[in-house]
Write a protein that holds these residues in place. Structure first.
Motif, short mmCIF file in Angstrom:
data_model
loop_
_atom_site.label_atom_id
_atom_site.label_comp_id
_atom_site.label_asym_id
_atom_site.label_seq_id
_atom_site.Cartn_x
_atom_site.Cartn_y
_atom_site.Cartn_z
N VAL A 1 13.23 57.80 32.22
CA VAL A 1 12.37 56.79 31.61
C VAL A 1 11.35 57.47 30.70
N ARG A 2 11.10 56.88 29.54
CA ARG A 2 10.13 57.44 28.60
C ARG A 2 8.71 57.18 29.07
N LEU A 3 7.86 58.20 28.98
CA LEU A 3 6.44 58.08 29.31
C LEU A 3 5.65 58.56 28.11
N ASP A 4 5.04 57.62 27.42
CA ASP A 4 4.31 57.94 26.20
C ASP A 4 2.83 58.13 26.50
N GLY A 5 2.40 59.39 26.70
CA GLY A 5 0.98 59.63 26.90
C GLY A 5 0.54 59.38 28.32
N ALA A 6 0.97 60.23 29.25
CA ALA A 6 0.60 60.06 30.67
C ALA A 6 -0.91 60.09 30.84
N HIS A 7 -1.38 59.35 31.82
CA HIS A 7 -2.79 59.27 32.20
C HIS A 7 -3.65 58.50 31.21
N ARG B 1 8.98 50.28 33.35
CA ARG B 1 10.28 50.84 32.99
C ARG B 1 10.97 51.43 34.22
N VAL B 2 10.21 52.12 35.07
CA VAL B 2 10.80 52.68 36.28
C VAL B 2 11.27 51.56 37.20
N ALA B 3 10.45 50.50 37.34
CA ALA B 3 10.85 49.37 38.17
C ALA B 3 12.14 48.74 37.66
N TRP B 4 12.22 48.59 36.36
CA TRP B 4 13.45 48.03 35.76
C TRP B 4 14.64 48.92 36.05
N ARG B 5 14.45 50.22 35.94
CA ARG B 5 15.55 51.16 36.20
C ARG B 5 15.99 51.09 37.67
N LEU B 6 15.03 50.98 38.57
CA LEU B 6 15.36 50.86 39.98
C LEU B 6 16.18 49.60 40.24
N GLY B 7 15.75 48.49 39.64
CA GLY B 7 16.49 47.25 39.82
C GLY B 7 17.88 47.31 39.20
N SER B 8 17.99 48.04 38.08
CA SER B 8 19.26 48.12 37.36
C SER B 8 20.28 49.01 38.05
N ARG C 1 15.63 60.38 49.50
CA ARG C 1 15.05 61.33 50.46
C ARG C 1 14.85 62.71 49.85
N ARG C 2 14.90 62.82 48.53
CA ARG C 2 14.74 64.13 47.89
C ARG C 2 13.34 64.69 48.16
N LYS C 3 13.22 65.98 48.11
CA LYS C 3 11.96 66.65 48.32
C LYS C 3 11.16 66.69 47.01
N GLY C 4 9.88 66.97 47.14
CA GLY C 4 9.06 67.19 45.96
C GLY C 4 8.11 66.05 45.65
N SER C 5 7.35 66.26 44.59
CA SER C 5 6.31 65.31 44.18
C SER C 5 6.92 64.01 43.65
N ARG C 6 6.15 62.94 43.77
CA ARG C 6 6.60 61.62 43.30
C ARG C 6 5.50 60.96 42.48
N THR C 7 4.94 61.71 41.54
CA THR C 7 4.01 61.11 40.59
C THR C 7 4.77 60.23 39.62
N LEU C 8 4.04 59.47 38.81
CA LEU C 8 4.71 58.65 37.80
C LEU C 8 5.50 59.53 36.84
N THR C 9 4.94 60.67 36.47
CA THR C 9 5.67 61.60 35.58
C THR C 9 6.97 62.05 36.23
N ASP C 10 6.91 62.37 37.53
CA ASP C 10 8.12 62.79 38.24
C ASP C 10 9.17 61.67 38.26
N LEU C 11 8.74 60.45 38.53
CA LEU C 11 9.68 59.34 38.58
C LEU C 11 10.29 59.07 37.21
N CYS C 12 9.49 59.17 36.17
CA CYS C 12 10.02 58.96 34.82
C CYS C 12 11.08 60.00 34.49
N GLN C 13 10.83 61.24 34.88
CA GLN C 13 11.82 62.29 34.64
C GLN C 13 13.08 62.06 35.46
N HIS C 14 12.90 61.68 36.72
CA HIS C 14 14.05 61.49 37.60
C HIS C 14 14.93 60.33 37.15
N TYR C 15 14.32 59.25 36.69
CA TYR C 15 15.08 58.07 36.31
C TYR C 15 15.36 57.97 34.81
#
Length: 241
Positions: free
Chosen positions: A157-163, A174-181, A141-155
């Motif tokens: 997770v490495r993001l090589d070359g966004a967009h 990778r984010v899905a794996w982290r959520l499951g883990s 329930r945290r506030k703020g943006s939830r772009t893929l970049t945001d999720l990678c930072q929060h969890y």
């Protein structure tokens, strides 16, 4: 075995804009990862048949000139992408898509535009989607943006070359794996149940967003435009494949 420990397929599009009814595919990636098997990646560059706005080109780096010179005809790309995803879905592998209702809806409209059988018609009830954005909004329930970049930072997770489609597709997995883990309540859900749960969660999240717009001065007009369907918005009546 929990879904996050098995094979997953990442899917991402880069497009001419954000209107799922009118915009077109520029690049696409379908990548299979995990399950103790080699990574398999397929990438496409399309000539979308329309000019790529400068704003979109700044995001993904593909200009109209490059797309026309190097891209394949849009109809061929759409045919190949739908076929690749259908093969994955029919084999029982979940498709990981960040903000799935955008990518799948735009792909659906492109298929109909080019007389290609839409993915949902090709696979029926075998489609299983994992949307990191829906899952994250449900558990946090945290506030703020939830772009893929945001999720990678929060969890973490490495993001090589966004967009770029391939980088974003892999990062979503990778984010899905982290959520499951890290969230046993998600890991414990069978894929079919997880898919169905996300349909309900997306509706609740959309309703909440619409309510926020409706009560916020200056944003009231945005409430009517919130769509709650997931994993794609149905085609307008009378629009045939």
């Amino acid at each position: 075995m929990s879904w996050h420990l098995g094979r997953m397929c990442g899917f991402d599009l880069e497009t001419t804009g954000v209107d799922t009814e009118a915009d077109r595919i520029v690049t696409a990636c379908v990548v299979q990862v995990g399950g103790h098997q080699p990574v398999q990646t397929a990438n496409w560059l399309a000539d979308p048949g329309i000019a790529i706005p400068a704003g979109a080109a700044r995001v993904h780096g593909i200009t109209t000139e490059r797309a026309r010179a190097e891209g394949r005809p849009a109809a061929e790309v759409v045919t190949d992408v739908v076929a690749a995803l259908a093969q994955v879905a029919l084999s029982g592998v979940p498709i990981v898509i960040m903000n799935a209702s955008y990518d799948l809806t735009l792909l659906d409209r492109e298929a109909r535009r080019h007389n290609v059988q839409p993915l949902t018609e090709a696979v029926g009830d075998d489609l299983r989607v994992i949307d990191p954005r829906i899952l994250d909004k449900q558990i946090s329930r945290r506030k703020g943006s939830r772009t893929l970049t945001d999720l990678c930072q929060h969890y973490g997770v490495r993001l090589d070359g966004a967009h770029s489609a391939d980088a974003d597709a892999i990062a979503a997995c990778r984010v899905a794996w982290r959520l499951g883990s890290t969230r046993p309540e998600l890991a414990a859900l069978p894929l079919e149940q997880l898919h169905q749960q996300q349909i309900g969660w997306a509706r609740e999240q959309g309703d909440s967003l619409a309510a926020y717009f409706a009560r916020t001065p200056g944003k009231e007009s945005q409430a009517a435009g919130v769509r709650t369907e997931w994993p794609l918005v149905p085609a307008p009546q009378g629009e045939d494949a």
